[in-house]
Every structure is written in C-alpha cells, then in structure tokens.
Design a protein around this motif. Structure first.
Motif, PDB file in Angstrom:
ATOM      1  N   LYS A 100       0.847  -1.194   0.000  1.00  0.00           N
ATOM      2  CA  LYS A 100       0.000   0.000   0.000  1.00  0.00           C
ATOM      3  C   LYS A 100       0.880   1.239   0.000  1.00  0.00           C
ATOM      4  O   LYS A 100       1.298   1.721   1.047  1.00  0.00           O
ATOM      5  N   ALA A 126      -2.769   8.908   3.750  1.00  0.00           N
ATOM      6  CA  ALA A 126      -3.778   8.160   3.001  1.00  0.00           C
ATOM      7  C   ALA A 126      -3.121   7.188   2.040  1.00  0.00           C
ATOM      8  O   ALA A 126      -2.020   7.426   1.576  1.00  0.00           O
ATOM      9  N   SER A 127      -3.845   6.095   1.721  1.00  0.00           N
ATOM     10  CA  SER A 127      -3.325   5.095   0.794  1.00  0.00           C
ATOM     11  C   SER A 127      -4.172   5.084  -0.462  1.00  0.00           C
ATOM     12  O   SER A 127      -5.393   5.018  -0.384  1.00  0.00           O
ATOM     13  N   TYR A 128      -3.537   5.169  -1.636  1.00  0.00           N
ATOM     14  CA  TYR A 128      -4.266   5.210  -2.899  1.00  0.00           C
ATOM     15  C   TYR A 128      -3.735   4.145  -3.850  1.00  0.00           C
ATOM     16  O   TYR A 128      -2.558   3.790  -3.814  1.00  0.00           O
ATOM     17  N   HIS A 178      -2.714   2.798  -7.694  1.00  0.00           N
ATOM     18  CA  HIS A 178      -2.004   3.435  -8.812  1.00  0.00           C
ATOM     19  C   HIS A 178      -2.998   3.739  -9.929  1.00  0.00           C
ATOM     20  O   HIS A 178      -3.718   2.868 -10.400  1.00  0.00           O
ATOM     21  N   ALA A 179      -3.090   4.985 -10.356  1.00  0.00           N
ATOM     22  CA  ALA A 179      -4.067   5.406 -11.361  1.00  0.00           C
ATOM     23  C   ALA A 179      -3.668   4.928 -12.753  1.00  0.00           C
ATOM     24  O   ALA A 179      -2.552   5.177 -13.195  1.00  0.00           O
ATOM     25  N   ASN A 203     -11.104   9.749  -5.138  1.00  0.00           N
ATOM     26  CA  ASN A 203     -10.575   9.352  -3.827  1.00  0.00           C
ATOM     27  C   ASN A 203      -9.761   8.063  -3.932  1.00  0.00           C
ATOM     28  O   ASN A 203      -8.760   7.889  -3.243  1.00  0.00           O
ATOM     29  N   ARG A 204     -10.194   7.151  -4.805  1.00  0.00           N
ATOM     30  CA  ARG A 204      -9.501   5.868  -4.949  1.00  0.00           C
ATOM     31  C   ARG A 204      -8.070   6.055  -5.443  1.00  0.00           C
ATOM     32  O   ARG A 204      -7.155   5.339  -5.058  1.00  0.00           O
ATOM     33  N   TYR A 205      -7.869   7.054  -6.300  1.00  0.00           N
ATOM     34  CA  TYR A 205      -6.545   7.251  -6.898  1.00  0.00           C
ATOM     35  C   TYR A 205      -5.857   8.534  -6.406  1.00  0.00           C
ATOM     36  O   TYR A 205      -4.870   8.964  -6.990  1.00  0.00           O
ATOM     37  N   GLY A 206      -6.394   9.131  -5.344  1.00  0.00           N
ATOM     38  CA  GLY A 206      -5.751  10.315  -4.782  1.00  0.00           C
ATOM     39  C   GLY A 206      -5.794  11.508  -5.715  1.00  0.00           C
ATOM     40  O   GLY A 206      -4.842  12.277  -5.798  1.00  0.00           O
TER      41      GLY A 206
END
Length: 278
Positions: A36, A43-45, A47-48, A65-68
């Motif tokens: 992670k 926060a942990s995201y 990889h987009a 939010n999922r990918y920051g």
C-alpha cells in the motif's frame, strides 16, 4: 562439562529463535508498506491507470478518492460538465493534461444516452408558412448558399436536415445489434457534413470506442454524433450550418474506415432515417 555443553546448546537455540522471529516481523512490516504505497497525509491510494472504465456505484468523487485525485481534474480531462454525471462502462481518462484537450466538457458523449445541455444556439430564420404574404415579383428574396451536400429534408419545426456523408450505407439503425445510428462506408479523408444547423458541444477523442468524435446540438432537443473521424475541423463552441464540412472520414476507434452517424432526441437514440432525406 556435559551440563555446561547442554546449557550452551539451549542458549544458542533460543537466540536463533528470537532472531528468526524478529526477521519475520520485519519482513511483514516491509511487505505491508510495499503493498500500500503511502502518500502525504497518511492516506493510501491505488495506482491510477491511463483510462478507467466506470462500474456500477461509481461517482467521480469515489474514483478520485480511490486514486488520490481531484474529481474536478477528472471532469476537466474528460469534458464532463456539472452536475458531473457518469455512466456504467464509460471510459474515463485519468492521466494527461486538460490543456491538451480540444474542449473542456461527456459527452457522448458517452456510450450512455447523450444528455441535453443548455447551449445558446445561433439564431435561425423561421420557415415562412404558406399563409404569410408572398414577396412581390419585383423583390428578389435572399437565397442562402446551397451546401456541398444539397439533398435535404425539413421537419415541422423548421429544422432542415442533410445527409452527413455521400458514402454508401454499410449498416442501418438496429438497437438489438447495438447499432445506434447509420454507418456509412468510404475512404479516409472523405467529407463529413453537419446534418443540421447547430452548435458543436464536443470535439475530442475521450471515448475510445468512438475515436475522434464530434457532437452537435440542435434545436428541439436533437443532438447528432459523428464518430471515427480521421480529422476534426471544428471545436467545441463553433456554430455550424447544415451541409458544412466538419470532419473527414477515418477509422479511429473502429476496425474499418466509416462514419457512424447517430441522432439523439432528448437523450435517446432514434433512427436517422426518420429525419434525413431519402
């Protein structure tokens, strides 16, 4: 001497056990960190990816939010205007620069129904009803320039339609086969015409399955789509007239050279033959 030897053996065994336990614990911590990736703020995201396909339950905020990321940045990258609606199976660009886009809004925009947008269209001259005063013979009415593609039809609303291509029809409207418009064949570079007067609301390649896509909004809730172009000759915000060349035929997003022409009325696909001239 024998007792001392046994004591030393047990002590060495305990030390090995403690060292081994510490090594396992350290490895677990390192593995947890690697699985992670951390970003500032704790926060942990994930990889987009370059593109993301929308799934059921997704919103722009949840994806961001999922990918920051900031959902406004994703909206700008994909030309999505407020209220920021997205659709299942829609392909979203997550990487790139909004400045590289040719417009700042979904469109089809989107494989889901095209949404009506509030756009100020160019003023159109109303069709003169037969009961109005006839122009005297001594006066010459102003005759508009005939477009490159002269074949046209006129709806009761006064919106004049022309064929978007001179190519042969290779597939007709068939929702059961997921053909939401008329497909014309031709060669790369063949002209693509605006089917009616209106305003360009999208001209970009944000939807991979449609390639270079142009959307034109017309009066009375109509929107037309022109997909798979090799070149787009208009940009978002341009006013166009029926018969104006707006693109060149190509194969972007398709397996062969063609124009896929769609007509949407209040967001729903309709058979183009209901408005186009024979």
């Amino acid at each position: 001497m024998h007792l001392n030897h046994v004591s030393i053996f047990h002590s060495q065994k305990m030390i090995k056990t403690i060292v081994l336990s510490m090594a396992v614990a350290t490895a677990a911590v390192v593995t947890g960190c690697a699985s992670k990736p951390q970003v500032s703020g704790g926060a942990s995201y994930a990889h987009a990816p370059n593109y993301y396909t929308v799934r059921s339950g997704d919103t722009l905020s949840r994806i961001a939010n999922r990918y920051g990321m900031n959902y406004l940045d994703i909206a700008a990258l994909n030309d999505i205007a407020p209220p920021y609606r997205i659709y299942v199976n829609q392909s979203l660009r997550l990487k790139g620069s909004a400045a590289q886009r040719t417009t700042s809004t979904q469109a089809m925009a989107q494989t889901a129904p095209i949404q009506r947008q509030s756009v100020n269209l160019p003023t159109q001259r109303p069709v003169t009803p037969p009961t109005q005063t006839v122009i005297p013979p001594t006066q010459r009415p102003v005759v508009p320039v005939v477009p490159v593609n002269p074949s046209s039809s006129t709806l009761a609303s006064g919106l004049r339609w022309v064929k978007p291509s001179n190519g042969a029809i290779i597939q007709t409207f068939n929702l059961a086969s997921n053909v939401k418009g008329t497909r014309y064949g031709g060669n790369v570079g063949d002209p693509v015409f605006a089917a009616a007067n209106g305003q360009v609301v999208y001209a970009a390649d944000g939807l991979k399955e449609y390639g270079n896509l142009v959307l034109v909004k017309h009066v009375d809730g109509y929107i037309t789509a022109y997909a798979h172009n090799s070149k787009m000759l208009v940009k978002s915000g341009d006013n166009v007239t029926a018969g104006q060349k707006i693109a060149e035929m190509g194969s972007s997003g398709a397996s062969r050279v063609m124009l896929e022409f769609q007509v949407r009325l209040d967001g729903k696909p309709v058979n183009p033959t209901t408005v186009l001239p024979n």
